[in-house]
Design a protein around this motif. Structure first.
Motif, PDB file in Angstrom:
ATOM      1  N   MET A 177      -1.835  -8.085  -3.003  1.00 49.94           N
ATOM      2  CA  MET A 177      -2.601  -7.055  -3.695  1.00 49.94           C
ATOM      3  C   MET A 177      -1.880  -5.724  -3.593  1.00 49.94           C
ATOM      4  SD  MET A 177      -5.876  -7.246  -1.133  1.00 49.94           S
ATOM      5  CE  MET A 177      -5.618  -7.834   0.543  1.00 49.94           C
ATOM      6  N   PHE A 178      -2.262  -4.815  -4.479  1.00 48.68           N
ATOM      7  CA  PHE A 178      -1.800  -3.434  -4.438  1.00 48.68           C
ATOM      8  C   PHE A 178      -2.951  -2.572  -3.908  1.00 48.68           C
ATOM      9  CE2 PHE A 178       1.091  -4.274  -8.316  1.00 48.68           C
ATOM     10  CZ  PHE A 178       2.144  -4.646  -7.503  1.00 48.68           C
ATOM     11  N   GLU A 179      -2.756  -1.968  -2.759  1.00 49.39           N
ATOM     12  CA  GLU A 179      -3.771  -1.058  -2.208  1.00 49.39           C
ATOM     13  C   GLU A 179      -3.406   0.354  -2.649  1.00 49.39           C
ATOM     14  OE1 GLU A 179      -6.080  -0.122   1.973  1.00 49.39           O
ATOM     15  OE2 GLU A 179      -4.212  -1.275   2.003  1.00 49.39           O
ATOM     16  N   LEU A 180      -4.132   0.873  -3.621  1.00 48.71           N
ATOM     17  CA  LEU A 180      -3.703   2.077  -4.337  1.00 48.71           C
ATOM     18  C   LEU A 180      -3.695   3.338  -3.473  1.00 48.71           C
ATOM     19  CD1 LEU A 180      -5.479   1.392  -7.734  1.00 48.71           C
ATOM     20  CD2 LEU A 180      -3.042   1.165  -7.194  1.00 48.71           C
ATOM     21  N   LEU A 181      -4.747   3.570  -2.710  1.00 48.10           N
ATOM     22  CA  LEU A 181      -4.794   4.700  -1.778  1.00 48.10           C
ATOM     23  C   LEU A 181      -5.860   4.405  -0.737  1.00 48.10           C
ATOM     24  CD1 LEU A 181      -3.924   7.578  -0.915  1.00 48.10           C
ATOM     25  CD2 LEU A 181      -5.834   8.433  -2.282  1.00 48.10           C
ATOM     26  N   PRO A 182      -5.470   4.097   0.491  1.00 55.32           N
ATOM     27  CA  PRO A 182      -6.461   3.794   1.526  1.00 55.32           C
ATOM     28  C   PRO A 182      -7.331   5.006   1.864  1.00 55.32           C
ATOM     29  CG  PRO A 182      -4.272   3.018   2.152  1.00 55.32           C
ATOM     30  CD  PRO A 182      -4.094   3.891   0.960  1.00 55.32           C
ATOM     31  N   ALA A 225       0.846  -1.194   0.000  1.00 57.35           N
ATOM     32  CA  ALA A 225       0.000   0.000   0.000  1.00 57.35           C
ATOM     33  C   ALA A 225       0.876   1.236   0.000  1.00 57.35           C
ATOM     34  CB  ALA A 225      -0.907   0.015   1.221  1.00 57.35           C
ATOM     35  N   ILE A 226       0.393   2.282  -0.648  1.00 58.51           N
ATOM     36  CA  ILE A 226       1.034   3.593  -0.548  1.00 58.51           C
ATOM     37  C   ILE A 226      -0.023   4.555  -0.035  1.00 58.51           C
ATOM     38  CG2 ILE A 226       2.308   5.415  -1.706  1.00 58.51           C
ATOM     39  CD1 ILE A 226       3.120   3.466  -3.834  1.00 58.51           C
ATOM     40  N   ASP A 227       0.196   5.051   1.153  1.00 57.61           N
ATOM     41  CA  ASP A 227      -0.775   5.938   1.787  1.00 57.61           C
ATOM     42  C   ASP A 227      -0.299   7.383   1.691  1.00 57.61           C
ATOM     43  OD1 ASP A 227      -2.984   6.779   3.129  1.00 57.61           O
ATOM     44  OD2 ASP A 227      -2.624   5.603   4.938  1.00 57.61           O
ATOM     45  N   SER A 228      -1.222   8.303   1.810  1.00 58.46           N
ATOM     46  CA  SER A 228      -0.894   9.726   1.862  1.00 58.46           C
ATOM     47  C   SER A 228      -2.023  10.443   2.575  1.00 58.46           C
ATOM     48  CB  SER A 228      -0.718  10.305   0.448  1.00 58.46           C
ATOM     49  OG  SER A 228      -0.605  11.713   0.510  1.00 58.46           O
ATOM     50  N   ASP A 229      -1.789  10.847   3.809  1.00 60.85           N
ATOM     51  CA  ASP A 229      -2.819  11.552   4.556  1.00 60.85           C
ATOM     52  C   ASP A 229      -3.289  12.794   3.813  1.00 60.85           C
ATOM     53  OD1 ASP A 229      -2.770   9.690   6.529  1.00 60.85           O
ATOM     54  OD2 ASP A 229      -1.584  10.869   7.934  1.00 60.85           O
TER      55      ASP A 229
END
Length: 224
Positions: A73-78, A10-14
């Protein structure tokens, strides 16, 4: 991978999610300190350059790990939440990323969900495409609701939106975050109950969170 442990990249960005975040004491809007973006927030929908950098980051990650075993899996943006934009714009964002990443790695499915991963809104995330997609939402237990029966009814009601969605579209589902605040569940009664419910309905899950630094009031750690 040597231990056969599956992981979700996953790649997250608040800031990318909504761009309206403040520091813990609410004195600094760190996503947009100058106020340039106003009430819409400084996010991936209001800043095309930031969005383009995020896409490039995903291209790099997908290429780097495309041949790595046990990538689930690829978690695109939580938990996307651009409050100034409708759900359709969230779907467009996911489609843009999928169109770039999928040709790099044809094997790994994507994990996407509705606004802030609210299970009740999961249908708004549906994409009619041949690309492998897993749909998600969050399912936390809330003992503050009242009696045990009331808490379980609430969990079953919310999970029902996700399982009904699975049956309607014949798609895989996954609960990206489940849990309960540690201080509300010292005997782990609700921790066991929510996991039993998910397992009974054949729904995969991740616990939020595994470890916390002490029993602080807002913590969800199962181990501390």
């Amino acid at each position: 991978s040597e231990k056969g442990l599956w992981i979700d990249l996953a790649i997250d960005s608040d800031c990318g999610q909504s761009g309206l975040q403040q520091d813990p004491i609410g004195t600094q809007a760190y996503c947009d300190p100058s106020g340039k973006y106003g009430s819409a927030g400084h996010n991936f929908w209001t800043d095309p350059e930031a969005r383009a950098r995020f896409v490039e980051t995903w291209k790099f990650v997908a290429d780097r790990y495309k041949d790595t075993p046990y990538i689930g899996m690829f978690e695109l943006l939580p938990e996307p939440n651009p409050i100034a934009f409708p759900a359709a714009k969230i779907s467009e964002f996911y489609q843009e990323l999928i169109a770039v990443v999928h040709p790099i790695d044809l094997r790994t499915p994507f994990l996407i969900g509705s606004r802030v991963y609210m299970i009740k809104l999961v249908e708004s995330a549906y994409l009619n495409t041949g690309v492998p997609i897993i749909y998600t939402g969050n399912l936390f237990a809330h003992p503050e609701i009242g009696a045990y029966e009331d808490v379980m009814y609430d969990l079953e009601y919310r999970l029902g939106h996700l399982t009904d969605f699975r049956e309607k579209y014949n798609v895989p589902i996954f609960v990206q975050q489940t849990g309960v605040r540690s201080v509300d569940d010292p005997g782990e009664v609700y921790a066991n109950a929510v996991l039993a419910l998910l397992n009974k309905n054949s729904v995969g899950w991740d616990w939020w969170e595994y470890r916390q630094q002490g029993p602080y009031p807002g913590g969800y750690g199962i181990w501390y």
